[in-house]
Design an enzyme around this catalytic site. Sequence first.
Site, PDB file in Angstrom:
ATOM      1  N   ASP A 106      36.456  95.996  54.521  1.00 49.96           N
ATOM      2  CA  ASP A 106      36.448  97.446  54.773  1.00 49.96           C
ATOM      3  C   ASP A 106      36.555  97.707  56.276  1.00 49.96           C
ATOM      4  O   ASP A 106      36.616  96.772  57.086  1.00 49.96           O
ATOM      5  CB  ASP A 106      35.185  98.092  54.163  1.00 49.96           C
ATOM      6  CG  ASP A 106      33.889  97.581  54.787  1.00 49.96           C
ATOM      7  OD1 ASP A 106      33.772  97.604  56.031  1.00 49.96           O
ATOM      8  OD2 ASP A 106      32.980  97.167  54.035  1.00 49.96           O
ATOM      9  N   HIS A 121      38.156  87.617  56.305  1.00 54.17           N
ATOM     10  CA  HIS A 121      38.731  87.654  54.962  1.00 54.17           C
ATOM     11  C   HIS A 121      39.792  88.743  54.818  1.00 54.17           C
ATOM     12  O   HIS A 121      40.072  89.202  53.713  1.00 54.17           O
ATOM     13  CB  HIS A 121      37.617  87.802  53.916  1.00 54.17           C
ATOM     14  CG  HIS A 121      36.735  86.592  53.838  1.00 54.17           C
ATOM     15  ND1 HIS A 121      35.480  86.593  53.282  1.00 54.17           N
ATOM     16  CD2 HIS A 121      36.950  85.313  54.262  1.00 54.17           C
ATOM     17  CE1 HIS A 121      34.950  85.369  53.368  1.00 54.17           C
ATOM     18  NE2 HIS A 121      35.824  84.589  53.964  1.00 54.17           N
ATOM     19  N   THR A 196      24.898  88.764  54.097  1.00 54.62           N
ATOM     20  CA  THR A 196      25.783  87.779  53.447  1.00 54.62           C
ATOM     21  C   THR A 196      24.966  86.762  52.671  1.00 54.62           C
ATOM     22  O   THR A 196      23.892  86.350  53.126  1.00 54.62           O
ATOM     23  CB  THR A 196      26.713  87.071  54.459  1.00 54.62           C
ATOM     24  OG1 THR A 196      27.495  86.090  53.743  1.00 54.62           O
ATOM     25  CG2 THR A 196      25.970  86.386  55.591  1.00 54.62           C
TER      26      THR A 196
HETATM   27  P1  OAD Z   1      27.734  88.682  48.575  1.00 51.49           P
HETATM   28  O1  OAD Z   1      27.936  89.749  47.570  1.00 51.49           O
HETATM   29  O2  OAD Z   1      27.872  87.266  48.168  1.00 51.49           O
HETATM   30  O3  OAD Z   1      26.279  88.782  49.212  1.00 51.49           O
HETATM   31  C1  OAD Z   1      25.755  89.998  49.646  1.00 51.49           C
HETATM   32  C2  OAD Z   1      24.440  89.722  50.346  1.00 51.49           C
HETATM   33  O4  OAD Z   1      23.984  90.946  50.889  1.00 51.49           O
HETATM   34  C3  OAD Z   1      23.315  89.188  49.446  1.00 51.49           C
HETATM   35  O5  OAD Z   1      22.681  88.087  50.089  1.00 51.49           O
HETATM   36  C4  OAD Z   1      22.342  90.385  49.336  1.00 51.49           C
HETATM   37  O6  OAD Z   1      20.970  89.966  49.232  1.00 51.49           O
HETATM   38  C5  OAD Z   1      22.597  91.070  50.649  1.00 51.49           C
HETATM   39  N1  OAD Z   1      22.307  92.501  50.642  1.00 51.49           N
HETATM   40  C6  OAD Z   1      22.378  93.386  49.618  1.00 51.49           C
HETATM   41  N2  OAD Z   1      22.070  94.617  50.019  1.00 51.49           N
HETATM   42  C7  OAD Z   1      21.819  94.531  51.357  1.00 51.49           C
HETATM   43  C8  OAD Z   1      21.452  95.474  52.359  1.00 51.49           C
HETATM   44  N3  OAD Z   1      21.307  96.764  52.051  1.00 51.49           N
HETATM   45  N4  OAD Z   1      21.274  95.037  53.625  1.00 51.49           N
HETATM   46  C9  OAD Z   1      21.422  93.725  53.935  1.00 51.49           C
HETATM   47  N5  OAD Z   1      21.770  92.784  53.023  1.00 51.49           N
HETATM   48  C10 OAD Z   1      21.967  93.177  51.754  1.00 51.49           C
HETATM   49  O7  OAD Z   1      28.692  89.046  49.806  1.00 51.49           O
HETATM   50  P2  OAD Z   1      29.264  88.105  50.950  1.00 51.49           P
HETATM   51  O8  OAD Z   1      28.260  87.107  51.399  1.00 51.49           O
HETATM   52  O9  OAD Z   1      29.876  88.985  51.972  1.00 51.49           O
HETATM   53  O10 OAD Z   1      35.289  86.799  49.934  1.00 51.49           O
HETATM   54  O11 OAD Z   1      30.416  87.350  50.195  1.00 51.49           O
HETATM   55  C11 OAD Z   1      31.221  86.496  50.939  1.00 51.49           C
HETATM   56  C12 OAD Z   1      32.611  86.549  50.425  1.00 51.49           C
HETATM   57  O12 OAD Z   1      32.626  86.305  49.023  1.00 51.49           O
HETATM   58  C13 OAD Z   1      33.288  87.897  50.543  1.00 51.49           C
HETATM   59  O13 OAD Z   1      33.844  88.127  51.812  1.00 51.49           O
HETATM   60  C14 OAD Z   1      34.339  87.786  49.522  1.00 51.49           C
HETATM   61  C15 OAD Z   1      33.445  87.312  48.412  1.00 51.49           C
HETATM   62  O14 OAD Z   1      33.957  86.921  47.265  1.00 51.49           O
HETATM   63  C16 OAD Z   1      36.544  86.860  49.540  1.00 51.49           C
HETATM   64  O15 OAD Z   1      36.977  87.795  48.900  1.00 51.49           O
HETATM   65  C17 OAD Z   1      37.339  85.682  49.977  1.00 51.49           C
END
Ligand code: OAD
Length: 254
Positions: A106, A121, A196
């Site tokens: 985004d 990404h 993340t």
């Molecule tokens: P995830 O959906 O795997 O993880 C989201 C994280 O954010 C989790 O650890 C939650 O606990 C945390 N979280 C949720 N709400 C939150 C808040 N309000 N404040 C802080 N943290 C919060 O997302 P990513 O780690 O970004 O890749 O995933 C990595 C990659 O996997 C993405 O970029 C995408 C995905 O599939 C591709 O598309 C290649």
Amino acid sequence: MNSHPVDPVLVDVARAARRVVVFSGAGMSAESGVPTFRDAQTGLWAQFDPTELATPEAWDRDSGLVWAWYQWRTGLVRRVQPHAGHRAVADWASRTQLSVVTQNVDDLHERAGSDVVAHLHGSLFSPRCSRCGAAHPTDGGVDTEPTGPLAPPSCESCGGAVRPGVVWFGEALPEDAWTRAVAAVETCDLMVVVGTSAVVHPAAELPILAARTGATVVEINPEATDLSRHISHTWRTTAATGLPALVDAIGGDR
Ligand code: OAD
């Protein structure tokens, strides 16, 4: 003034930092209203694992379904706003050398006023031809959730199908973005890892690299992650609460 309490040790570390990296994932955008990848999905998408829609195989199998999913995400992102955490990062960057490295596709960091050093990404706003690679104008996504597949547009140069400008599982990260991210990480003295799950590689290696090169690594996440046990500070709070509190606390008595 933000009244959310911040660990004084963390405030000291953040005040002393000369080069900061904010490394964000989907949780950074959650409080703006963008679902994370590993959250339960709703509507049409409830029946799909999003990580299975984000693959070249899914595109080959049903490009209309994949295009519809990204059009829905693009429209959704257009309709939401950056939150106080995004704004706090931009504010912090106006006072210290700070690089934003994100896994998010985004544009909420940018809309809050940050320059993003690396979109590891890719981006929802850079569709390109799946055949010749030519850039295709962004059309802003869809206003309502699709009820079925949407045919991808055709490339204006070669007629090939236009694909989302994002990195799918099994694809390489954009080399220039990765190089910029590593350079920022290797030279930072503080990395703040926000929202993340730290399970997708190679992005998940960046906090480990930062720790190995001597930086303090702080995690802001309401849940524990695979990273938590490898780093010095974990803060179980959310992006929209923790980041403004931290930036306020740093600025407090300068
Ligand atoms: P995830 O959906 O795997 O993880 C989201 C994280 O954010 C989790 O650890 C939650 O606990 C945390 N979280 C949720 N709400 C939150 C808040 N309000 N404040 C802080 N943290 C919060 O997302 P990513 O780690 O970004 O890749 O995933 C990595 C990659 O996997 C993405 O970029 C995408 C995905 O599939 C591709 O598309 C290649």
